[in-house]
Structures are given as structure tokens and as C-alpha cells.
Design a protein around this motif. Sequence first.
Motif, PDB file in Angstrom:
ATOM      1  N   SER A 152       0.842  -1.205   0.000  1.00 50.75           N
ATOM      2  CA  SER A 152       0.000   0.000   0.000  1.00 50.75           C
ATOM      3  C   SER A 152       0.873   1.249   0.000  1.00 50.75           C
ATOM      4  O   SER A 152       0.578   2.241  -0.670  1.00 50.75           O
ATOM      5  N   LYS A 153       1.996   1.196   0.729  1.00 52.52           N
ATOM      6  CA  LYS A 153       2.941   2.323   0.753  1.00 52.52           C
ATOM      7  C   LYS A 153       3.544   2.503  -0.640  1.00 52.52           C
ATOM      8  O   LYS A 153       3.520   3.591  -1.220  1.00 52.52           O
ATOM      9  N   ASN A 154       4.040   1.402  -1.152  1.00 52.30           N
ATOM     10  CA  ASN A 154       4.722   1.385  -2.437  1.00 52.30           C
ATOM     11  C   ASN A 154       3.812   1.880  -3.569  1.00 52.30           C
ATOM     12  O   ASN A 154       4.197   2.741  -4.370  1.00 52.30           O
ATOM     13  N   ALA A 155       2.596   1.347  -3.606  1.00 56.55           N
ATOM     14  CA  ALA A 155       1.668   1.685  -4.696  1.00 56.55           C
ATOM     15  C   ALA A 155       1.316   3.170  -4.669  1.00 56.55           C
ATOM     16  O   ALA A 155       1.310   3.843  -5.705  1.00 56.55           O
ATOM     17  N   LEU A 156       1.040   3.699  -3.474  1.00 52.31           N
ATOM     18  CA  LEU A 156       0.658   5.113  -3.380  1.00 52.31           C
ATOM     19  C   LEU A 156       1.842   6.021  -3.711  1.00 52.31           C
ATOM     20  O   LEU A 156       1.671   7.075  -4.337  1.00 52.31           O
ATOM     21  N   GLU A 157       3.031   5.615  -3.302  1.00 56.55           N
ATOM     22  CA  GLU A 157       4.216   6.430  -3.620  1.00 56.55           C
ATOM     23  C   GLU A 157       4.437   6.501  -5.122  1.00 56.55           C
ATOM     24  O   GLU A 157       4.746   7.558  -5.664  1.00 56.55           O
ATOM     25  N   ARG A 158       4.234   5.377  -5.802  1.00 57.05           N
ATOM     26  CA  ARG A 158       4.415   5.364  -7.260  1.00 57.05           C
ATOM     27  C   ARG A 158       3.305   6.147  -7.949  1.00 57.05           C
ATOM     28  O   ARG A 158       3.552   6.933  -8.863  1.00 57.05           O
ATOM     29  N   LEU A 159       2.098   5.958  -7.467  1.00 54.03           N
ATOM     30  CA  LEU A 159       0.928   6.592  -8.085  1.00 54.03           C
ATOM     31  C   LEU A 159       0.960   8.115  -7.947  1.00 54.03           C
ATOM     32  O   LEU A 159       0.609   8.846  -8.881  1.00 54.03           O
ATOM     33  N   LEU A 160       1.385   8.592  -6.789  1.00 54.78           N
ATOM     34  CA  LEU A 160       1.270  10.027  -6.496  1.00 54.78           C
ATOM     35  C   LEU A 160       2.617  10.739  -6.506  1.00 54.78           C
ATOM     36  O   LEU A 160       2.669  11.959  -6.408  1.00 54.78           O
TER      37      LEU A 160
END
Length: 275
Positions: A195-203
Motif C-alpha cells: 500500500s505504501k509502495n503503490a501510493l508512492e508510485r501513483l502520487l
Amino acid sequence: MAIIKNPKFIILLYHKIGICPKNAKFPGLYVTEENFESQVKYLKNHGYAFLTLSELKALHFYYYHDSNANNDKYNVNVSEGDKIPNNSLLKLNLINEGGRYVAITFDDGSRSVYSNGLNIIKENGVKATVFMVSGLVGGVNDWDIKNGENKDEMLTVNDLKKMADCGMEIGAHTKTHPHLSRISPDAAYNEIFESKNALERLLDIKINFFAYPYGDYNKEVKTLAEKAGFWGACITKTGIVKKESDFFALNRVAIRHNTNLFKFKRKIFKVKLFY
Ligand SMILES: [Zn+2]
């Protein structure tokens, strides 16, 4: 400047901003715009400074750790590259002489926070943190629907970006909103780290804070959140953040559909006095 020694850090917990539907399974998740606005105005008029959770951690560090540099207890998980900018705090005007601080948090990432709450947040100079279920960006509240709640839209990438641009902090709240203590450690780590990784990449921003879904955590789950590289994690147990607080089990004060202004004031008063 005389800075008081014993600041009060209060973290408030909200979910959705809007009118509670009559058939809602979990009415406590809803807070009307009117109530939210009166609560925010009350805090503002009573000298509270609004913080994001990263700012709260930096200030906690400033009050309790700077003068106590050998005490590792307060130095959890701050790697060299993530050094908290203590010295810039005064310049940033984060210090509140009265020592009254509040961090507003929204769990889940309901789109209502954007559509009904953002104007109130902007107009009142509020800073807040939104804990997003990363697997449901632009989707609906799947886990809640399974529990019998009404369908609710989740924040989109664009909403999240606009909120981050307004100074709001985005935190992670797992991929799918499971009870982390009821799944395998591997699955739990995957939910937390991804969840950390995905949001960091997305935003394209740093995701520093986490909230355990349902406030469900134990010692193992807490260790996994630390391992994933967060600065801290919120639970749902009532309390304030104190000198000795565990940053991976941060207490909050839950605001619900029936928290009118009188009850709100009483909650703030009681948590400061008794916790
Ligand atoms: Zn949640």
C-alpha cells in the motif's frame, strides 16, 4: 519565545463527511459538513494548530528528543535519508506557544472527504492526513459493502493529487482493508508494504504514515509496519500522543455521526485530562 514543556498532541479520527443515510450499517462513519465545520472552527478559535502526522512527528521530536538525543526510544525508524527537519520547524511556524496541536485524520479514503470536506479544510487553513486503501483508488468501498454497508465512492488519483497539493498528507491503509492480525504475516506484510509502495508510485510523494484497518494490530503487525519503512501508525484506541507514546500505536479520538459540538468539546476536554 516561551515554549511550554508539555504540549498536547491530539489526533482526531474521521471517515466520511456527509449526511448519514437512514439505512447505514455503520452510522458512526459519517460526520455532516455542518458538524465538521463547527468542530474545525472550534479548534481554530481555541488556539489549536493543525498538523499533518509527519509534522506531528517532527514536533514530538523537537519537544522530546532534541534534548534527549541518546534515547533511541524516540528515534524509531528514522533513517539517514528521512531525517526529520527539526531546525526548520521554527522557520515553518509550526511551534504553537500554547502547545495545542491537532492532527485530523480520515481513514479509508472516501470520496466524500474531497467532495464535501475539502472546501472546509481549505477555508479554515486545516491540515489533515487521509489514509487511503491503495487497492481501491477510484473504486468503491468493497470491504464495507461485504460487511453490509452502503456503496461509497473512493478517492481518485486526481482527488488525491489535488488534496496533496492543498497540503494534506496521504497515508496508507493497506491494499484491501483486511484484519491484519487474522491473516498470515507474509500476507499482512504484503498488504502494508504494497500500500505504501503503490501510493508512492501513483502520487510521486513519500507515504510516511499508516493506519491499521479496524484498529486491528498486535506486536507482530506493528513490527511489520516498522519494517515497511513507515514513520508511525495509528490505532483506534482513545488517547493523546505523549512523550512516551509508541509511534506505531498512536492513539486517536474518534468523531462520530452523533458527536455534536457539546460532545466534541467534552471529548477533547476529557482526553486531555484523563489520558
Ligand atoms: Zn478503515
